[in-house]
Design a protein around this motif. Structure first.
Motif, short mmCIF file in Angstrom:
data_model
loop_
_atom_site.label_atom_id
_atom_site.label_comp_id
_atom_site.label_asym_id
_atom_site.label_seq_id
_atom_site.Cartn_x
_atom_site.Cartn_y
_atom_site.Cartn_z
N ARG A 1 0.49 -1.16 -0.33
CA ARG A 1 -0.08 0.10 -0.12
C ARG A 1 0.88 0.96 -0.20
O ARG A 1 2.19 1.38 0.90
CB ARG A 1 -0.72 -0.24 0.94
CG ARG A 1 -1.68 -0.99 1.32
CD ARG A 1 -3.27 -0.63 2.04
NE ARG A 1 -3.75 0.29 1.46
CZ ARG A 1 -5.17 0.99 1.42
NH1 ARG A 1 -6.03 -0.26 2.89
NH2 ARG A 1 -6.09 1.61 1.32
N MET A 2 0.75 2.31 -0.82
CA MET A 2 1.06 3.72 -0.57
C MET A 2 0.47 4.41 -0.59
O MET A 2 -0.64 4.58 -0.93
CB MET A 2 2.00 3.44 -2.37
CG MET A 2 2.50 4.50 -2.43
SD MET A 2 3.48 5.12 -3.73
CE MET A 2 2.36 6.03 -4.28
N PHE A 3 0.93 5.34 0.33
CA PHE A 3 0.22 6.61 1.10
C PHE A 3 0.98 8.19 0.76
O PHE A 3 1.81 7.74 0.66
CB PHE A 3 -0.04 6.55 2.29
CG PHE A 3 -0.58 5.88 3.04
CD1 PHE A 3 -2.35 5.81 2.83
CD2 PHE A 3 0.09 4.41 2.80
CE1 PHE A 3 -2.56 4.30 3.45
CE2 PHE A 3 -0.73 3.64 3.35
CZ PHE A 3 -1.91 2.89 4.11
N THR A 4 0.17 9.51 -0.27
CA THR A 4 0.53 10.39 -0.37
C THR A 4 -0.28 11.53 -0.20
O THR A 4 -1.43 10.68 0.65
CB THR A 4 0.92 10.57 -1.91
OG1 THR A 4 -0.46 10.74 -2.73
CG2 THR A 4 1.89 10.02 -2.35
N ASP A 5 0.00 12.31 -0.36
CA ASP A 5 -1.23 13.66 0.97
C ASP A 5 -2.77 13.76 -0.51
O ASP A 5 -3.05 13.90 0.61
CB ASP A 5 -0.63 15.23 0.91
CG ASP A 5 0.45 15.50 1.92
OD1 ASP A 5 0.21 14.14 2.68
OD2 ASP A 5 1.64 15.70 1.63
N LEU A 6 -2.50 13.60 -1.25
CA LEU A 6 -3.09 13.11 -2.18
C LEU A 6 -4.04 12.04 -2.19
O LEU A 6 -5.14 11.74 -3.33
CB LEU A 6 -2.39 13.86 -3.90
CG LEU A 6 -2.19 14.98 -3.66
CD1 LEU A 6 -1.49 15.12 -5.43
CD2 LEU A 6 -3.32 16.08 -3.24
N GLY A 7 -3.36 11.01 -2.15
CA GLY A 7 -3.91 9.44 -1.80
C GLY A 7 -3.86 8.53 -1.22
O GLY A 7 -2.67 8.55 -0.61
N ASN A 8 -4.41 7.25 -1.33
CA ASN A 8 -3.58 5.99 -1.13
C ASN A 8 -4.20 4.44 -2.20
O ASN A 8 -4.85 4.64 -3.19
CB ASN A 8 -4.21 5.49 0.19
CG ASN A 8 -5.55 5.12 0.47
OD1 ASN A 8 -5.66 3.69 0.01
ND2 ASN A 8 -6.43 6.03 0.05
N ARG B 1 -1.43 -0.62 -18.64
CA ARG B 1 -3.52 -0.46 -19.00
C ARG B 1 -3.81 0.14 -17.38
O ARG B 1 -1.96 -1.16 -16.16
CB ARG B 1 -3.96 -1.30 -18.67
CG ARG B 1 -5.60 -0.89 -18.34
CD ARG B 1 -6.77 -2.00 -19.44
NE ARG B 1 -6.58 -3.39 -18.23
CZ ARG B 1 -6.65 -3.80 -17.72
NH1 ARG B 1 -7.57 -2.75 -17.30
NH2 ARG B 1 -6.70 -4.56 -17.03
N ALA B 2 -3.84 0.73 -17.27
CA ALA B 2 -4.04 1.53 -15.71
C ALA B 2 -5.07 0.95 -15.23
O ALA B 2 -6.11 -0.08 -16.11
CB ALA B 2 -4.43 3.33 -15.86
N LEU B 3 -4.91 0.94 -13.56
CA LEU B 3 -5.69 0.01 -12.82
C LEU B 3 -5.98 1.67 -11.68
O LEU B 3 -5.74 2.02 -11.48
CB LEU B 3 -5.32 -0.88 -12.20
CG LEU B 3 -4.61 -2.54 -13.54
CD1 LEU B 3 -4.14 -3.32 -12.09
CD2 LEU B 3 -5.43 -2.66 -13.92
N PRO B 4 -7.77 0.81 -12.03
CA PRO B 4 -8.82 1.29 -10.98
C PRO B 4 -8.51 1.14 -8.96
O PRO B 4 -9.21 0.66 -8.66
CB PRO B 4 -10.38 1.31 -11.17
CG PRO B 4 -9.93 -0.14 -12.01
CD PRO B 4 -8.46 -0.15 -12.65
N LEU B 5 -7.21 1.36 -8.35
CA LEU B 5 -6.90 0.57 -7.74
C LEU B 5 -6.15 1.89 -6.45
O LEU B 5 -5.41 1.79 -6.05
CB LEU B 5 -5.64 -0.27 -7.36
CG LEU B 5 -6.08 -1.54 -8.29
CD1 LEU B 5 -5.05 -2.45 -8.39
CD2 LEU B 5 -7.23 -2.26 -6.87
N SER B 6 -7.14 3.22 -6.26
CA SER B 6 -6.37 4.30 -5.61
C SER B 6 -7.71 5.06 -4.90
O SER B 6 -8.95 4.28 -5.49
CB SER B 6 -5.92 5.09 -6.79
OG SER B 6 -6.83 5.85 -7.44
N ALA B 7 -7.26 5.23 -4.35
CA ALA B 7 -8.39 6.62 -3.20
C ALA B 7 -8.10 8.06 -2.95
O ALA B 7 -7.60 7.55 -2.31
CB ALA B 7 -9.25 5.77 -2.19
#
Length: 260
Positions: free
Chosen positions: A44-51, A141-147
């Protein structure tokens, strides 16, 4: 260890690191963009803009200069490709984080790039392999695995509380209370900040957590129960609708690859 670079490094530098389950790579930045491929394990990766969640046999693109933190779920073998600005631009990589598929060809190119020695005789081979590697990274291909995460402090605090224990049972009213807002104000600000309704965001976060837990060996029934889905069949239906496969097939595909 945070990598360092100099003017003599190739435009794409590939490294391999192994992390035991539970390892945390603390918040850091680096000047080059990072294409981090989870050969085994999940992260799992976290930034100020999402995970973001990176299941086994997938990768995440992190543009240079973005502060990020990585948490390992399971024993992770990670192949990192650090791209300079020119290589990232040539590959058409965006200035935002993104989880992507990894093709069999890309896995073989990563393996080949690791195997190339430092001798002058390998310069031509290195150039050919790295050129193909950069091109193939750009085709994934991009995957929808962020929030996304909101910047507004009260919303951010409520979202972080949810991330600490995600579940479908947390209601809109409960989140509004955590943010010290009325239901109406919370709904408006949340959508403005994230581009999503709270219900859609809650489901996305739970799916990300589900993917990480399944990658770590949890059963479908256990994950569905712990994340507040009404049943394992309801969880499977939501999972398939959003990620294109049932949880079992998704994980089977993730584990089907070789080490690379």
């Amino acid at each position: 260890m945070i990598p360092t670079f100099d003017d003599h490094d190739p435009e794409a530098l590939v490294t391999l690191r192994e992390y035991p389950c539970g390892s945390v790579f603390a918040r850091h930045t680096h000047p080059r963009g990072q294409f981090a491929y989870a050969s085994t394990g999940a992260l799992r990766m976290f930034t100020d803009l999402g995970n973001w969640v990176v299941p086994p046999q997938r990768a995440i693109w992190v543009p240079g200069g973005i502060a990020h933190e990585m948490h390992m779920r399971g024993d992770v073998v990670m192949l990192n490709t650090y791209l300079d600005a020119q290589a990232a631009e040539r590959a058409g990589l965006r200035e935002r984080c993104q989880v992507v598929e990894v093709s069999p060809l890309l896995r073989h190119l990563l393996e080949a790039a690791l195997a190339i020695g430092p001798s002058a005789a390998s310069d031509t081979r290195r150039h050919c392999v790295l050129t193909l590697l950069i091109d193939e990274i750009g085709r994934m291909r991009a995957l929808p695995l962020s929030a996304p995460l909101p910047a507004e402090p009260r919303l951010a605090g409520a979202c972080q509380r949810f991330l600490d224990a995600p579940t479908q049972t947390v209601s809109l009213d409960e989140m509004a209370t955590w943010a010290s807002m009325s239901r109406r104000t919370f709904t408006r600000h949340f959508q403005d900040s994230t581009g999503m309704t709270f219900v859609a965001w809650r489901q996305q976060v739970c799916l990300l957590e589900a993917t990480a837990r399944l990658s770590h060996g949890a059963s479908i029934t256990q994950v569905a129960f712990e994340l507040g889905f009404s049943s394992s069949s309801a969880f499977t239906s939501v999972f398939r609708r959003n990620l294109g496969d049932s949880p079992a097939r998704y994980l089977a595909k993730s584990r089907a690859g070789s080490l690379f």
